[in-house]
Design an enzyme around this catalytic site. Structure first.
Site, PDB file in Angstrom:
ATOM      1  N   SER A 164       0.551  -1.228  -0.403  1.00 21.86           N
ATOM      2  CA  SER A 164       0.156   0.440   0.126  1.00 21.86           C
ATOM      3  C   SER A 164       0.536   1.420  -0.061  1.00 21.86           C
ATOM      4  O   SER A 164       1.919   1.469   0.180  1.00 21.86           O
ATOM      5  CB  SER A 164      -1.053   0.349   1.215  1.00 21.86           C
ATOM      6  N   TYR A 189      -2.199   0.099   9.665  1.00 23.64           N
ATOM      7  CA  TYR A 189      -2.737  -0.539   8.829  1.00 23.64           C
ATOM      8  C   TYR A 189      -1.173  -0.555   7.650  1.00 23.64           C
ATOM      9  O   TYR A 189      -0.974  -0.990   7.150  1.00 23.64           O
ATOM     10  CB  TYR A 189      -3.571  -0.193   8.430  1.00 23.64           C
TER      11      TYR A 189
END
Length: 372
Positions: A164, A189
């Site tokens: 990501s 995350y």
């Protein structure tokens, strides 16, 4: 793939069995459709959790020819945690399996002897990580470890996995390059995604497992997740509700249309990396290695102001949004901006979907799907 790439290719597509985890997810569904069109044999798995409405996930599976009723049928992975299968389209089979269930994964890998794996299964969402951090460790760390172990023990030729743009965290240098540091994540995350890259390198280094990490940048398009801004904005405008605009709209995002993301994954998949020739630990960046390991940015390469994104939605809908301006949310970053020159050099990757074209596709899908 352009001249100068260091990647060999996997054997003919017709002989390639690909596992796609997170197959009922947004990117997963689109990728499965693409790989099937390209001639691969595809097995998809998903745990169909309740992070957002399961009905959307089941409707995505319908696009792959899987009817929800088939998921209640008796499983056939020798009772190792599998919860039902729906065959779906020709050359596509779906299993309801959680990547945190090691026994079920082992049975699946033993049965299919996959040539390649694309791991898209993850607990997503920056803000939700503030509420339920354990879910991120279970899926993004423990679950990914299970994938790595199964790939190692069952001779998988290439593991492609979703990282990501969030890994860049507090990095202020733009555009983000794979050579930049990722030592200061701004959310759990992001930390789990960084951890996934580090774990992949260990398996590439110790066991020769070819791994490619793709750092996705703000993916949007039809069948997108309902917790993401395009879904939230379009729904609110159509219902006459107020949208929440964080940091006063002064944020930049490298919005990337889902078809462009899938194109990049499809180009990378048949090309497992090899060790970097002449790699020097004192000079090389963290995206390359003496092991068969690579990390690439995959984005549009053109950051868009949040207010401009909202205005493009308003233009397509023909009405203005009611806006509530709020401060920056914990875990958010001011901007994302992908330098995709490495992916472009090695694989000829070049996104082709403009923002307004992509928004038009998404808005039209949203209105049709929800009947608004």
């Amino acid at each position: 793939m352009r001249e100068g790439t260091v990647h060999p290719t996997i054997e003919a597509v017709q002989d390639t069995r690909v596992l796609v985890t997170g197959a009922a997810g947004f990117i997963g569904m689109h990728l499965c459709l693409r790989l099937l069109r390209d001639g691969y044999t595809v097995v998809g798995i998903d745990n169909l959790n309740h992070y957002y409405e399961v009905s959307l996930k089941l409707d995505r599976l319908r696009q792959l020819g899987v009817e929800p009723e088939s998921l209640s049928e008796a499983g056939n992975l020798d009772g190792a945690g599998e919860r039902g299968t729906g065959r779906g389209m020709q050359r596509f089979t779906f299993y309801q399996v959680d990547i945190s269930d090691r026994a079920a994964l082992e049975a699946l890998f033993a049965r299919w002897q996959f040539t390649a794996v694309v791991n898209l299964a993850a607990q997503a969402g920056v803000r939700y990580s503030l509420q339920n951090p354990a879910a991120y460790v279970e899926s993004n760390v423990s679950g990914f470890l299970n994938i790595l172990e199964c790939c190692r023990t069952h001779g998988v030729r290439h593991l492609v996995y979703a990282s990501s743009s969030s890994v860049y965290g507090l990095n202020a240098k733009t555009p983000y390059s794979e050579a930049d540091g990722i030592a200061h994540p701004a959310s759990l995350y992001a930390a789990t995604k960084k951890g996934g890259e580090l774990m992949a390198h260990v398996y590439s280094h110790l066991y020769g497992l070819a791994t490619t990490g793709l750092r996705f940048f703000t993916v949007y398009g039809p069948w997108g997740r309902p917790d993401m801004s395009p879904h939230l904005f379009v729904g609110a405008v159509l219902r006459g509700e107020t949208i929440r605009v964080f940091n006063g709209g002064d944020m930049l995002r490298d919005f990337t249309y889902v078809d462009d993301i899938v194109e990049g994954v499809a180009r990378v998949l048949p090309c497992p990396p090899e060790p970097q020739p002449g790699w020097d630990a004192c000079l090389a960046d963290a995206a390359t290695s003496s092991a068969p390991y690579r990390v690439y940015n995959i984005g549009n390469g053109a950051p868009v102001r949040l207010l401009d994104f909202i205005e493009a939605i308003e233009d397509r809908l023909g009405c203005q949004a009611l806006r509530e301006y709020l401060p920056m949310q914990p875990g958010d970053v001011y901007q994302t901006w992908a330098d995709c020159s490495r992916l472009q050099h090695d694989f000829g990757y070049s996104p082709t979907t403009s923002l307004r074209e992509g928004i038009a596709h998404f808005v039209d899908w949203y209105r049709d799907y929800y009947g608004i």
